[in-house]
Scaffold this motif. Structure first.
Motif, PDB file in Angstrom:
ATOM      1  N   UNK B  94       0.833  -1.203   0.000  1.00 28.91           N
ATOM      2  CA  UNK B  94       0.000   0.000   0.000  1.00 28.91           C
ATOM      3  C   UNK B  94       0.872   1.258   0.000  1.00 28.91           C
ATOM      4  N   UNK B  95       1.955   1.210   0.732  1.00 28.44           N
ATOM      5  CA  UNK B  95       2.850   2.370   0.762  1.00 28.44           C
ATOM      6  C   UNK B  95       3.454   2.627  -0.610  1.00 28.44           C
ATOM      7  N   UNK B  96       3.889   1.569  -1.248  1.00 28.25           N
ATOM      8  CA  UNK B  96       4.491   1.702  -2.575  1.00 28.25           C
ATOM      9  C   UNK B  96       3.490   2.316  -3.553  1.00 28.25           C
ATOM     10  N   UNK B  97       2.284   1.773  -3.515  1.00 27.40           N
ATOM     11  CA  UNK B  97       1.269   2.259  -4.422  1.00 27.40           C
ATOM     12  C   UNK B  97       1.009   3.737  -4.154  1.00 27.40           C
ATOM     13  N   UNK B  98       0.952   4.087  -2.885  1.00 21.62           N
ATOM     14  CA  UNK B  98       0.733   5.482  -2.525  1.00 21.62           C
ATOM     15  C   UNK B  98       1.831   6.372  -3.075  1.00 21.62           C
ATOM     16  N   UNK B  99       3.048   5.886  -2.987  1.00 24.70           N
ATOM     17  CA  UNK B  99       4.169   6.676  -3.479  1.00 24.70           C
ATOM     18  C   UNK B  99       4.023   6.948  -4.973  1.00 24.70           C
ATOM     19  N   UNK B 100       3.697   5.909  -5.721  1.00 28.11           N
ATOM     20  CA  UNK B 100       3.612   6.114  -7.165  1.00 28.11           C
ATOM     21  C   UNK B 100       2.373   6.928  -7.529  1.00 28.11           C
TER      22      UNK B 100
END
Lengths: 109, 109
Positions: B94-100
């Motif tokens: 979820x964090x990765x997706x948020x970053x992108x």
DNA sequence: TACCTTAGTTACAATATTGTACCTTCTTGC
DNA sequence: GCAAGAAGGTACAATATTGTAACTAAGGTA
């Protein structure tokens, strides 16, 4: 309009944490394309208004496509965008976790 | 008290979708153990009361441990349970997706 | 003795999120 | 002419979630 986030996960949570958004996304994951009325049947408890709202927000955040056919009566189809599909693994994982959580709670009475 | 869920993902969302729960879990993922005051410093915008509430709910759902030391002034430590750790992959994703997502939004101005 | 410390609690106020009930559109079928 | 059908929109009401501000406990310190 744009909020300040202190951690990237907040972004995802902002985008995914509507009362019905998770389920909607899961159903779109399994069905590719769904009409408004079909989604409504899959979530019998959601109201017209709220469903519309959740779909519009998901659209605004780029997770789903909204395809309108200029007919009467209207026909509108929803599907995941490529971007939304990037969440598939996460959604699946969340579902699994939910399943085991339910089992755990049932065991502990 | 127990709700009816039509899809397992609703369970996870119920448990994770508080305004600050995701971030709290992420910080506990990276720090193993944190005191109440430390968490508060990491989330400067959360109020005392709300932080307490979010932590209590996470505890009630079995995601975190609350270790109280009988001292004055009090000392309370929080950490992920084994069960909470099962969410690590999800949270990271979820964090990765948020970053992108943030990057995407910034590009489209 | 007054004050600081940490992790809360409590009463009350403000927001945000959902829900209810009813209105709208325009074409086809009776 | 009249109702049905799909996907909404709207005004208003009800909940749910957060936030504010002030208060507490109990021992150590100046």
């Amino acid at each position: 309009m744009r909020k300040e986030y202190s951690h990237p996960i907040e972004v995802t949570m902002d985008v995914v944490c509507g009362k019905w958004k998770g389920v909607i996304l899961c159903h779109l994951q399994q069905n590719d394309v769904l009409r408004f009325g079909e989604i409504k049947k899959l979530l019998p408890k959601v109201s017209q208004k709220t469903l519309t709202l959740q779909l519009r927000e998901l659209e605004a955040d780029g997770l789903i496509n909204r395809q309108v056919y200029p007919q009467v009566p209207p026909k509108v189809e929803y599907s995941l965008t490529e971007y939304g599909k990037d969440l598939e693994a996460t959604l699946t994982h969340m579902s699994e976790w939910g399943k085991s959580h339910v089992e755990k709670v049932e065991l502990n009475g």
